[in-house]
Design an enzyme around this catalytic site. Structure first.
Site, mmCIF file in Angstrom:
data_model
loop_
_atom_site.group_PDB
_atom_site.id
_atom_site.type_symbol
_atom_site.label_atom_id
_atom_site.label_comp_id
_atom_site.label_asym_id
_atom_site.label_seq_id
_atom_site.Cartn_x
_atom_site.Cartn_y
_atom_site.Cartn_z
ATOM 1 N N GLU A 203 -19.457 5.272 3.007
ATOM 2 C CA GLU A 203 -20.463 5.568 4.484
ATOM 3 C C GLU A 203 -21.530 6.441 3.908
ATOM 4 O O GLU A 203 -22.629 5.840 4.882
ATOM 5 C CB GLU A 203 -19.473 7.102 4.746
ATOM 6 C CG GLU A 203 -20.732 7.863 6.635
ATOM 7 C CD GLU A 203 -21.915 7.820 6.057
ATOM 8 O OE1 GLU A 203 -22.948 7.658 6.776
ATOM 9 O OE2 GLU A 203 -21.996 9.012 5.389
ATOM 10 N N ASP B 217 -15.718 8.554 0.638
ATOM 11 C CA ASP B 217 -16.851 9.018 0.030
ATOM 12 C C ASP B 217 -17.917 10.125 -0.124
ATOM 13 O O ASP B 217 -17.945 10.386 -0.154
ATOM 14 C CB ASP B 217 -17.767 7.627 -0.111
ATOM 15 C CG ASP B 217 -18.673 7.631 0.708
ATOM 16 O OD1 ASP B 217 -18.202 8.134 1.749
ATOM 17 O OD2 ASP B 217 -19.956 7.211 1.059
HETATM 18 NI NI NI Z 1 -20.647 12.581 5.986
#
Ligand code: NI
Length: 397
Positions: free
Chosen positions: A142, A84
């Protein structure tokens, strides 16, 4: 099993280098926010589908898992990359800068995804060289709590897995270096909201109010004592108040003020103690001034703590493959990472591959609008993963 030499591995990494950089640039130009990695995950899926021997699945809507079986039974080793990007407007002007306004790969996850793809490409043709199984985890989200790792674990990606490894391309570390460390590497990033409730009124008649701003100022000051005077100086903890909201006019004392911030710790003891000590301070200060408070505290990701046996084995593999001058002791930081969700389940190691380069002006910190990585770091990451697979999956346990 036929023996494969270090030179063979280096040649295989060299062969994939062009594609590796192309992939990274493609991901960089087409970033997607956490939980929205539709295009990225589809690209990963399609690329993996073109490789031999991989068994693909979609643990969640925007993640991909690939399983690669070696020759005969053995350990299962999981390798993880996060995919991401961040809500940042990119200020880099290179040709592959973000084409999505306000979205940017400003943490290096574009490189992580490309490195794991290249690793899958190399290993998919080498199933005769290892036993057991490699499991490639292309993880979503994340950057956004509660994080994609937790969802992937709940979807069963670690079922049967013995060890898990993850890389972060790391700008504070110069390219050509690898940072690895047993124990705590990244902190638990928790956050809090404090509302100081006084009694509002006219600024010219403070004696008829309970001044929430004055009390909030005392709370901010006194909370600094939590770290400075209740935590062992040899333990690490951060308490930062990052937002203050209150007031509407020059002549009005507001009825309440909101404070927000974050606490970072490495150990579960300090982590559990922090909100208790904070609340004691907040309660005492507000009570002393006739105000009241509301306090909410939310735990974020757990700290990334590297398993000793896995880490020392990996350190040996990397030292043999790169030389002792390349492999350094990793420097822990108070940033957070949801890799800890995997480490909750199975022993694992998260390590840094140096991606900064002062000579090339690659000096901006992670999450900066001009952040980038030195692409010379990418083959180092791939070689690390390939060597780790050959090392871990050819050992007897
Ligand atoms: Ni990172």
């Amino acid at each position: 099993m036929t023996t494969i030499t270090l030179q063979d591995v280096e040649q295989l990494v060299l062969d994939v280098r062009h594609e590796l950089v192309e992939w990274r640039r493609y991901f960089h130009a087409n970033p997607e926010l956490s939980f929205q990695e539709r295009h990225t995950s589809q690209f990963v899926y399609d690329t993996l589908a073109s490789l031999p021997n991989l068994e693909l699945s979609r643990p969640t809507a925007t993640s991909v898992m690939a399983r690669l079986k070696g020759t005969g039974p053995g350990l299962v080793l999981a390798l993880r990359a996060d995919m991401d990007a961040l809500p940042i407007h990119e200020e880099n002007t290179f040709p592959f800068a973000s084409q999505q306004d306000g979205v940017m790969h400003a943490c290096g996850h574009d490189g992580h995804t490309a490195m794991l793809l290249a690793t899958a490409k190399i290993l998919s043709q080498m199933t005769a060289q290892f036993s057991g199984e490699v499991r490639f985890l292309f993880q979503h989200a994340e950057e956004l709590f509660p994080g994609g790792a937790k969802e992937m674990v709940e979807a069963g990606v670690l079922d049967g897995v013995h060890r898990v490894l993850g890389i972060h391309l790391w700008a504070p570390l110069q390219v050509g270096k690898i940072g690895i460390r047993t124990g705590a590497l990244l902190a638990a990033p928790d956050r809090f909201v404090i509302r100081i409730v006084g009694a509002g009124g006219h600024a010219a008649q403070p004696h008829l109010t309970v001044d929430s701003i004055a009390v909030a100022a005392q709370v901010v000051t006194n909370l600094q004592h939590v770290v400075a005077r209740t935590v062992d100086p040899l333990d690490a903890m951060v308490l930062s108040i990052t937002q203050i909201h209150g007031g509407t006019a020059d002549n009005i004392i507001p009825g309440s003020v909101e404070l927000r911030g974050t606490v970072r710790t490495f150990t579960s003891e300090l982590r559990a103690q922090a909100p208790l000590t904070m609340e004691r301070v907040i309660r005492g200060v507000t009570e002393a001034h006739g105000a009241t408070y509301e306090f909410s505290y939310e735990n974020g990701y757990r700290a990334v703590v590297n398993d000793e046996a896995t880490t020392e084995r990996l350190r040996k593999i990397l030292t043999e493959g790169f030389g002792a001058e390349v492999v350094e002791e990793g420097v822990p930081t108070m940033g957070g990472e949801d890799f800890s969700a995997y480490q909750d389940k199975v022993p694992g190691t998260f390590f840094f591959v140096g991606a900064g380069n002062e000579a090339k002006g690659i000096v901006y910190p992670h999450h900066h609008p001009r952040f980038t990585v030195d692409e010379a770091a990418l083959p180092i990451g791939v070689k690390s993963f390939v060597l780790a697979v050959l090392g871990f999956l050819n050992e007897c346990e």
